[in-house]
Design an enzyme around this catalytic site. Sequence first.
Site, PDB file in Angstrom:
ATOM      1  N   ASP A 146     -10.483  -1.921  -3.683  1.00 31.95           N
ATOM      2  CA  ASP A 146      -9.672  -1.827  -2.478  1.00 31.95           C
ATOM      3  C   ASP A 146      -8.204  -2.002  -2.903  1.00 31.95           C
ATOM      4  OD1 ASP A 146      -8.788  -1.571   0.101  1.00 31.95           O
ATOM      5  OD2 ASP A 146     -10.183  -3.021   0.968  1.00 31.95           O
TER       6      ASP A 146
HETATM    7  C1  BGC Z   1      -8.286  -1.502   3.346  1.00 30.64           C
HETATM    8  C2  BGC Z   1      -9.177  -0.316   3.033  1.00 30.64           C
HETATM    9  C3  BGC Z   1      -8.350   0.942   2.976  1.00 30.64           C
HETATM   10  C4  BGC Z   1      -7.274   0.758   1.933  1.00 30.64           C
HETATM   11  C5  BGC Z   1      -6.410   1.984   1.701  1.00 30.64           C
HETATM   12  C6  BGC Z   1      -7.078  -1.559   2.466  1.00 30.64           C
HETATM   13  O1  BGC Z   1      -6.159  -2.490   2.929  1.00 30.64           O
HETATM   14  O2  BGC Z   1      -9.054  -2.688   3.212  1.00 30.64           O
HETATM   15  O3  BGC Z   1     -10.196  -0.212   3.993  1.00 30.64           O
HETATM   16  O4  BGC Z   1      -9.171   2.037   2.695  1.00 30.64           O
HETATM   17  O5  BGC Z   1      -6.433  -0.304   2.340  1.00 30.64           O
HETATM   18  O6  BGC Z   1      -5.559   2.240   2.726  1.00 30.64           O
END
Ligand code: BGC
Length: 765
Positions: free
Chosen positions: A306
């Site tokens: 993530d």
């Molecule tokens: C979130 C993810 C997301 C990623 C990219 C993160 O903060 O937890 O779900 O896909 O950002 O934007």
Amino acid sequence: MQDFTVSRRALMMGAAATTAWLASPWRAMAQTVSQASAVLPDRLERLLQMMTTEEKAGQLTLMAAAWSGGAATTLNPAGNGASFSEQLEQARQGRLTGVFNGNGAEMARQMQIAVMRDSRLKIPLIFAADVIHGMRTVFPVPLGEAASFEPELARRTARAAAIEASAAGIDWTFAPMVDIARDARWGRGVEGSGEDVLLGCDMAAARVKGFQGADLTDQRHVLACAKHFAAYGAAEGGLDYNTVDISERSLRDVYFPPFEAALDAGALSVMASFNELSGVPATANSWLLDDVLHKEWQFNGFVVSDYTGDEELIAHGFASDAREATKLAFMAGCDMSMQSGYYIAHLPSLVAAGEVPMARLDEAVRRVLMIKHKLGLFDDPFRRIDPKREASRIRTPAMLELAREAGRRSIVMLKNDGDLLPLPRTGKKIALIGPFASGQHDLVGPWNVYGTDADAVDLATGVRAAVKDESAVTVTLGSDIDAPLPGGIEAAVAAAKAADVVILAIGESTNMSGEAQSRTSITVPESQQALAEAVAATGTPIIILLKNGRALALQGAVRDAPAILVSWFLGSESGHASADILFGAESPSARLPVSFPYATGQAPYYYAHKSTGRPNPDGPLTEYKAHYRKYPNSALYPFGHGLTYGDIDYVDLHIESDRLPWDGALNLRATISNRGARAAEEVVQLYIHDAAASITQPVRELKAYRKIALKPGESRDVLFQLTRSDLLFIGQDMQRTVEPGLFRIWIAPSAEADGLSGSFMLMPQ
Ligand code: BGC
């Protein structure tokens, strides 16, 4: 007791997988190449052999798009400070596998040209984005859509989102989010399918199929990403990013199945979650990312961290610096790094020092190249990049019609005393009151990168379009979302007094759910509660139209209003979809995918809880039984609850036999009638309870559901069939198991309704 192993995955479950729980960092370091390596076509294998270590690390490095302009950039602080021209240069040098949350086909075109023209090996970039519930056409938030209990609807909206996204140059969506969410304080429940395992699995599979279609090379399809692996929704205290410490059994019984369903449906990427899991952060958890995902489940896609998940190993207190964080995450099985830049910065030197084997680097790169190949990018890097197509495929009438359909099929009617709903289109003065009564705000809901509220239909517009005489509708805000409005209550009271009926549009703003939006109190904000109390005191009947990204604990005048609709965030066609239900163009057909408890303090409340040794029997609260001082251990409105404009009666249950033979099947038939005067749809739910097992089982578990349409006066038989594979649970040895004995069943309109009930014995082998 007999052990019974059903699935392909379970068959592959070995002793290693069951004993490797709580992998240590040292163990992760000792680990080498997993068995689930991708086998590349020859030309790509040759390409891999030509790559430098830096180029390999580049294929594992994903950054936020630095292209400026548009809503997406507000979510993405430019990639590590890089400007677009710097990012282009990184792409040319092979230091980037792709970017995410960029802006459209033109950006993708410029980047892909740079790589295909100027880079040494010309490996196409991949363009990713958070297309969670629609792109420019926005569909209901996933939690709302789950309320439809229609996986096919979820497949269709995911497909529509893929069509729009792929037209804008996007190859890969960071969706579906398949985390089971049982604590309503946690804000990210809005991105998933709620508390139930079966519904979560069905929605996960449907969304993957919608995004990926049957052929990933098709320029209308995008790669899906099952996230966040794993147990992100089990954060302590409902606090986003917080510690998770749960048993392996709960993981396998509750949190893993939707991931397995997503992978079975073909999802080829997985995102590691931010949380630690019993001491080991998921991003560096080799048990999760390698033993379970690759070895046990034979997943042969790739794992992406993530956003800065690898970097966060330092804040977790798991790694001492960036280099160690890189090594721990990478060796545990996190193939691609999102946004920290750690892999490109540290993998080359780690490989040179012999601390990361080249074989592990090759394995991760193979997985990424394989997916780019499956997306058809090596054959045509521009297949999803066409600015003309982008302009013509967006917000078409068919897309908007689907958004409206999905919107009305996501609205749950909790209560309708005295048949206050549906409203007639003429002859009633309607006071539309509340901060969500009008205005293009809080319509598309959280986690939407590309759709805008400015493109969405608000409630007042929808209501005015539905009535014959617009002058019969007044609009009064009454309160701000989180603060009183000067003179607001007085104006609202006057409007209510002058009307025959009030539609009170209250609840949560977009920002109250979604990432990092945990709440300590899951109630309607105070200023709006005060508004509801004042409006209720006028005596004019009230329809509560809730906007919400989570289960709410309804209080006072909100709870006691004669009619309550739960409308989540419905997306582009919000106002029209709401009006369709308010004025009876369609009967409400959605059901709660999360239980609405009596009070916040019950969190985490979910229907499939255990009995305890001292369950409180139905009826008054009894001393020294499991209940709170004021509330029972149940929900005000449980999972599965929802009414329609018909009058549904569960008439008769026929259980074919009181015995289910070990290798046999048991047929159940329930007769459901619509005694009302309107057409209706009912979600008929089958629950079981294993009365005594070597591992205690939930008081009820959903095993099947059917959505049926009933004309006025119509009765229908609904058939279910149970076999022993429906009765599995994770046994003492962590294998899927079923044991003979007594099972109770309910065919009911909700998880806590009596409905029709009976029992049977599963006979021994
Ligand atoms: C979130 C993810 C997301 C990623 C990219 C993160 O903060 O937890 O779900 O896909 O950002 O934007």
